[in-house]
Design a protein around this motif. Structure first.
Motif, PDB file in Angstrom:
ATOM      1  N   GLY A   1     112.671  34.798  31.789  1.00 56.05           N
ATOM      2  CA  GLY A   1     111.699  36.144  30.977  1.00 56.05           C
ATOM      3  C   GLY A   1     111.256  34.829  30.504  1.00 56.05           C
ATOM      4  N   PRO A   2     109.981  35.836  30.391  1.00 63.61           N
ATOM      5  CA  PRO A   2     108.385  34.972  29.052  1.00 63.61           C
ATOM      6  C   PRO A   2     109.084  35.223  28.264  1.00 63.61           C
ATOM      7  CG  PRO A   2     107.707  37.370  29.511  1.00 63.61           C
ATOM      8  CD  PRO A   2     109.759  36.680  30.172  1.00 63.61           C
ATOM      9  N   TYR A   3     108.873  33.913  27.367  1.00 62.33           N
ATOM     10  CA  TYR A   3     109.419  33.959  26.037  1.00 62.33           C
ATOM     11  C   TYR A   3     108.472  33.351  25.288  1.00 62.33           C
ATOM     12  CZ  TYR A   3     114.240  34.339  28.643  1.00 62.33           C
ATOM     13  OH  TYR A   3     114.799  34.708  29.018  1.00 62.33           O
ATOM     14  N   ASP A   4     107.263  32.417  25.771  1.00 63.36           N
ATOM     15  CA  ASP A   4     106.665  31.344  24.918  1.00 63.36           C
ATOM     16  C   ASP A   4     105.381  31.458  25.911  1.00 63.36           C
ATOM     17  OD1 ASP A   4     104.312  30.320  23.421  1.00 63.36           O
ATOM     18  OD2 ASP A   4     105.970  28.484  23.691  1.00 63.36           O
ATOM     19  N   PHE A   5     104.230  32.803  25.755  1.00 64.76           N
ATOM     20  CA  PHE A   5     103.219  33.116  26.534  1.00 64.76           C
ATOM     21  C   PHE A   5     101.836  33.355  26.182  1.00 64.76           C
ATOM     22  CE2 PHE A   5     105.620  37.101  26.574  1.00 64.76           C
ATOM     23  CZ  PHE A   5     104.202  38.089  26.034  1.00 64.76           C
ATOM     24  N   LEU A   6     101.900  32.442  24.685  1.00 73.18           N
ATOM     25  CA  LEU A   6     100.153  32.616  23.945  1.00 73.18           C
ATOM     26  C   LEU A   6      99.819  31.209  24.886  1.00 73.18           C
ATOM     27  CD1 LEU A   6     100.318  34.476  20.932  1.00 73.18           C
ATOM     28  CD2 LEU A   6      99.745  35.783  23.285  1.00 73.18           C
ATOM     29  N   PRO A   7      98.017  31.000  24.922  1.00 72.52           N
ATOM     30  CA  PRO A   7      97.329  32.788  25.172  1.00 72.52           C
ATOM     31  C   PRO A   7      97.582  33.474  26.770  1.00 72.52           C
ATOM     32  CG  PRO A   7      96.118  30.642  25.969  1.00 72.52           C
ATOM     33  CD  PRO A   7      97.542  30.612  24.981  1.00 72.52           C
ATOM     34  N   ILE A   8      97.251  34.733  26.995  1.00 74.04           N
ATOM     35  CA  ILE A   8      98.095  34.861  28.242  1.00 74.04           C
ATOM     36  C   ILE A   8      96.218  35.302  29.168  1.00 74.04           C
ATOM     37  CG2 ILE A   8      98.345  37.564  29.251  1.00 74.04           C
ATOM     38  CD1 ILE A   8      98.978  38.765  25.713  1.00 74.04           C
ATOM     39  N   GLU A   9      97.891  34.212  30.485  1.00 73.79           N
ATOM     40  CA  GLU A   9      96.924  33.786  31.255  1.00 73.79           C
ATOM     41  C   GLU A   9      96.630  35.243  32.256  1.00 73.79           C
ATOM     42  OE1 GLU A   9      98.586  30.167  32.805  1.00 73.79           O
ATOM     43  OE2 GLU A   9      97.766  28.999  31.109  1.00 73.79           O
ATOM     44  N   THR A  10      97.958  35.929  32.300  1.00 67.89           N
ATOM     45  CA  THR A  10      98.289  36.532  33.654  1.00 67.89           C
ATOM     46  C   THR A  10      97.487  38.154  33.216  1.00 67.89           C
ATOM     47  OG1 THR A  10     100.560  35.857  33.941  1.00 67.89           O
ATOM     48  CG2 THR A  10      99.049  38.758  35.124  1.00 67.89           C
ATOM     49  N   ARG A  11      95.776  37.956  33.919  1.00 67.03           N
ATOM     50  CA  ARG A  11      95.539  39.469  33.628  1.00 67.03           C
ATOM     51  C   ARG A  11      95.874  40.718  33.220  1.00 67.03           C
ATOM     52  NH1 ARG A  11      89.633  38.313  33.436  1.00 67.03           N
ATOM     53  NH2 ARG A  11      89.611  35.704  34.730  1.00 67.03           N
ATOM     54  N   ALA A  12      96.554  41.138  34.183  1.00 65.47           N
ATOM     55  CA  ALA A  12      97.649  42.631  34.313  1.00 65.47           C
ATOM     56  C   ALA A  12      97.898  42.376  33.150  1.00 65.47           C
ATOM     57  CB  ALA A  12      98.510  42.551  35.743  1.00 65.47           C
ATOM     58  N   VAL A  13      98.506  41.513  32.266  1.00 65.32           N
ATOM     59  CA  VAL A  13      99.626  41.679  30.749  1.00 65.32           C
ATOM     60  C   VAL A  13      98.665  41.470  29.914  1.00 65.32           C
ATOM     61  CG1 VAL A  13     101.278  40.121  29.283  1.00 65.32           C
ATOM     62  CG2 VAL A  13     101.744  40.166  32.370  1.00 65.32           C
ATOM     63  N   ARG A  14      97.379  40.985  29.580  1.00 62.84           N
ATOM     64  CA  ARG A  14      96.147  41.222  28.339  1.00 62.84           C
ATOM     65  C   ARG A  14      96.407  42.260  27.895  1.00 62.84           C
ATOM     66  NH1 ARG A  14      91.773  36.501  30.572  1.00 62.84           N
ATOM     67  NH2 ARG A  14      92.769  34.987  30.906  1.00 62.84           N
ATOM     68  N   PRO A  15      95.886  43.281  28.297  1.00 62.11           N
ATOM     69  CA  PRO A  15      95.570  44.639  27.992  1.00 62.11           C
ATOM     70  C   PRO A  15      97.402  45.290  27.264  1.00 62.11           C
ATOM     71  CG  PRO A  15      95.824  45.357  29.751  1.00 62.11           C
ATOM     72  CD  PRO A  15      95.945  43.824  30.230  1.00 62.11           C
TER      73      PRO A  15
END
Length: 289
Positions: free
Chosen positions: A172-186
């Protein structure tokens, strides 16, 4: 024959091809299945329930799949329902709203509604509403973590994470700020992502017991930052948490190891079921104290 079967299943996971192959080896009489049950009015607010043949007061699992909150379907994860039902768990595999039709926090609202529905109706399917667990993989593990750790989501349905016997997150992704994956940003309204969208910030002493599982070769979700980070946060807060790292498993194969042809790769199913069978709902433990 068995070798060819295993090699084909590995190729399917390695190339991210449809999961029809590993679902196709499930015996037709492995368990009872009720499909397309509505837990809400939305087009993706549906779940499938997998039941052991002799289910009566069985523990219950609600499973959320991954897909970066942009893809996925409950029908792809028949192998998860089969795996857990074969070990005595009534298992609900739930769809939830995906981007671009929905963004944060709509999918969490859907997941919470699926859990609340399951708690209300699982007895009719042989499940015990006092033994409900959440399990998720990848984005689904994020969903499970937020439902288990942040009371806002179940609270909207008059319930609390304290109703849960425990939860397990796989890669699981539990701590992903700042968001690096472009597809996930929006999906998370970048660059205005709410800070409190991160599960690691919701660790607290009263959290349901947690099992955090990760593969050592995961190149999609960094297990050191996410799995290890949440384990440390939960442990520091005084919550019950266990973490397992599987040598040689990548992101997809961690959940794939639940499937019949791939269980030899690692004891993922055994470890998961051991955890799920070792906890009761916190309110029950306190009542018995």
């Amino acid at each position: 024959m068995r070798s060819a079967w295993i090699r084909a299943a590995l190729r399917a996971l390695a190339t991210r091809s449809p999961l029809a192959l590993i679902n196709g080896v499930i015996p037709p009489d492995a368990c009872r299945v009720s499909e397309g049950i509505a837990y809400g009015r939305g087009p993706r607010q549906q779940l499938d329930i997998y039941m052991p043949w002799q289910a009566a007061g069985a523990p219950v699992v609600v499973f959320f799949y991954g897909g970066s909150w942009r893809s996925g379907a409950r029908s792809d994860y028949r192998f998860v329902g089969d795996a857990l039902a074969s070990r005595g768990f009534v298992t609900a595999v739930a769809d939830y709203s995906l981007y671009p039709q929905a963004a944060y926090p709509v999918f969490l609202q859907d997941c919470a509604q699926a859990v609340a529905w399951t708690a209300q109706h699982c007895a009719a399917y042989g499940g015990d509403p006092d033994r409900i667990y959440l399990v998720g993989h990848s984005a689904g593990a994020y969903n499970a973590a937020m439902i288990a750790l942040d009371s806002r989501w179940l609270g909207a349905h008059g319930r609390s994470p304290r109703m849960l016997a425990g939860w397990a997150g796989m890669a699981g992704p539990y701590d992903f700020l700042p968001i690096e994956t472009r597809a996930v940003r929006p999906v998370f309204h970048y660059p205005h992502t709410p800070v409190d969208s991160q599960p690691v910030l919701h660790a607290h002493a009263g959290a349901p017991p947690a099992l955090l599982m990760a593969g050592s070769t995961d190149k999609i979700v960094d297990p050191r930052r996410n799995t290890d980070g949440l384990q440390q946060a939960l442990s520091a807060a005084g919550a019950q948490v266990q973490a397992i790292r599987y040598r040689g498993l990548g992101h997809e194969l961690l959940v794939g190891a639940l499937a019949r042809p791939l269980r030899w790769r690692a004891p993922v199913l055994e470890d998961l079921c051991t955890f799920l069978g070792s906890h009761q709902r916190q309110s029950q433990r306190k009542a018995q104290a």
